[in-house]
Design an enzyme around this catalytic site. Structure first.
Site, PDB file in Angstrom:
ATOM      1  CD  GLU A  81      -3.003  -0.499   2.450  1.00  0.00           C
ATOM      2  OE1 GLU A  81      -4.047  -1.145   2.547  1.00  0.00           O
ATOM      3  OE2 GLU A  81      -2.584   0.278   3.339  1.00  0.00           O
ATOM      4  CG  LEU A  82       4.697   3.271   2.510  1.00  0.00           C
ATOM      5  CD1 LEU A  82       3.932   4.525   2.921  1.00  0.00           C
ATOM      6  CD2 LEU A  82       5.658   2.845   3.615  1.00  0.00           C
TER       7      LEU A  82
END
Length: 324
Positions: A81-82
């Site tokens: 996600e990051l």
């Protein structure tokens, strides 16, 4: 991506059911009360492919807020996600905000301490490319200034500060994306010129020159139309609603059931100056139509309008850049 395709105000990246049920639940409640829509992975529709769906939701959001806790790096899901969040920051100007929740920012930045040990365990069995990509993402996000929960004695105060910051950034990006800052500032200057022209025409009007009174009234009406358009645009952009509430029926922000009054004091000053000048022009025009000189030759409304413009300039919030 066009602003019209942005579905969510904010995407929240975090790890842990405990964090979801405590800090994040309080933060999301306050954001929702202020009309800010938040997407978390619990909002995924069953049966959707997880990673592609999350990538889409990130790209559909104006802001991502990354809650970096001690165990954030224990999830390859969160790390992926990051990576996508930071990719959107680089390519789309996506705004990224950070919250260091009971973790040292330097441990995130350098992958050291307990945070680093957890990261090493997550990287076990992964490819060198994945480890490098995740490490760089943690370094980059650790360099983004954010709220450190260890600096706050009262968590609720920290949440209130975060909500204010999110609101400010959303407002700044909204005006920037729509060209509001330059376009509407130009209209405000035009409005001031109309106010001055109206006041000047009032002073020149007399029974021998009744057309000046009519010119003054026309300028005042045009000024009121421009102010109404400006105010209407802001109301629609902020999704404000008119409510009959004591002591003054007015427009309210969509927060806590529309309890927060819409608009700034500067907006009110500019609007009421326009209305005031219209009243002065209407009075003088009425007198000249009846063959009498208007009773008001010097109007103070343009002066108040100019003061309001100066105040507005000093209160103006900076536009958020992609590096924010």
């Amino acid at each position: 991506m066009a602003s019209s395709s942005l579905k969510y105000n904010l995407f929240a990246s975090f790890y842990g059911q405990g964090l979801r049920q405590t800090f994040l639940s309080h933060l999301c409640r306050h954001l929702n009360e202020n009309g800010i829509t938040v997407f978390t992975n619990q909002d995924l529709v069953r049966g959707e492919p997880v990673l592609p769906s999350l990538v889409q939701r990130i790209r559909e959001s104006r802001i991502s807020i990354v809650v970096l806790s001690q165990k954030y790096a224990s999830s390859s899901w969160c790390l992926n996600e990051l990576v996508e969040i930071l990719r959107c920051r680089e390519t789309m100007g996506h705004i990224v905000m950070t919250i260091f929740y009971r973790v040292d920012p330097s441990h995130v930045r350098n992958q050291t301490g307990d945070f680093g040990n957890i990261f090493v365990q997550t990287c076990a069995g992964k490819t060198e490319e994945e480890r490098r990509m995740w490490s760089q993402a943690l370094t980059d996000v650790g360099n983004i200034a954010g709220e450190d929960s260890r600096n706050w004695d009262n968590e609720s105060k920290m949440i209130e500060k975060i909500v204010r910051d999110v609101s400010d950034k959303l407002n700044a990006t909204m005006w920037a994306k729509t060209g509001y800052s330059n376009g509407m500032a130009f209209l405000v200057v035009i409005n001031l010129l109309l106010e001055i022209a109206s006041a000047g025409a009032d002073q020149l009007s007399s029974t021998r020159k009744p057309y000046f009174a009519k010119v003054s009234l026309l300028m005042s009406v045009l000024s009121l139309i421009l102010s109404t358009l400006d105010f209407t645009y802001k109301i629609r952009a902020h999704k404000a609603r008119f409510r009959f509430k004591w002591p003054i029926p007015w427009f309210y922000y969509p927060s806590r059931g529309y309890n927060r009054i819409f608009g700034s004091s500067t907006d009110a000053i500019l609007f009421f100056c326009v209305v005031g000048q219209l009243i002065v022009s209407a009075i003088n025009c009425s007198f000249t139509e009846r063959g009498r000189d208007g009773p008001i030759k010097v109007s103070v409304w343009p002066l108040f309008f100019a003061i309001g413009m100066v105040v507005s300039k000093f209160m103006e919030k900076p536009t958020i850049s992609k590096e924010s």
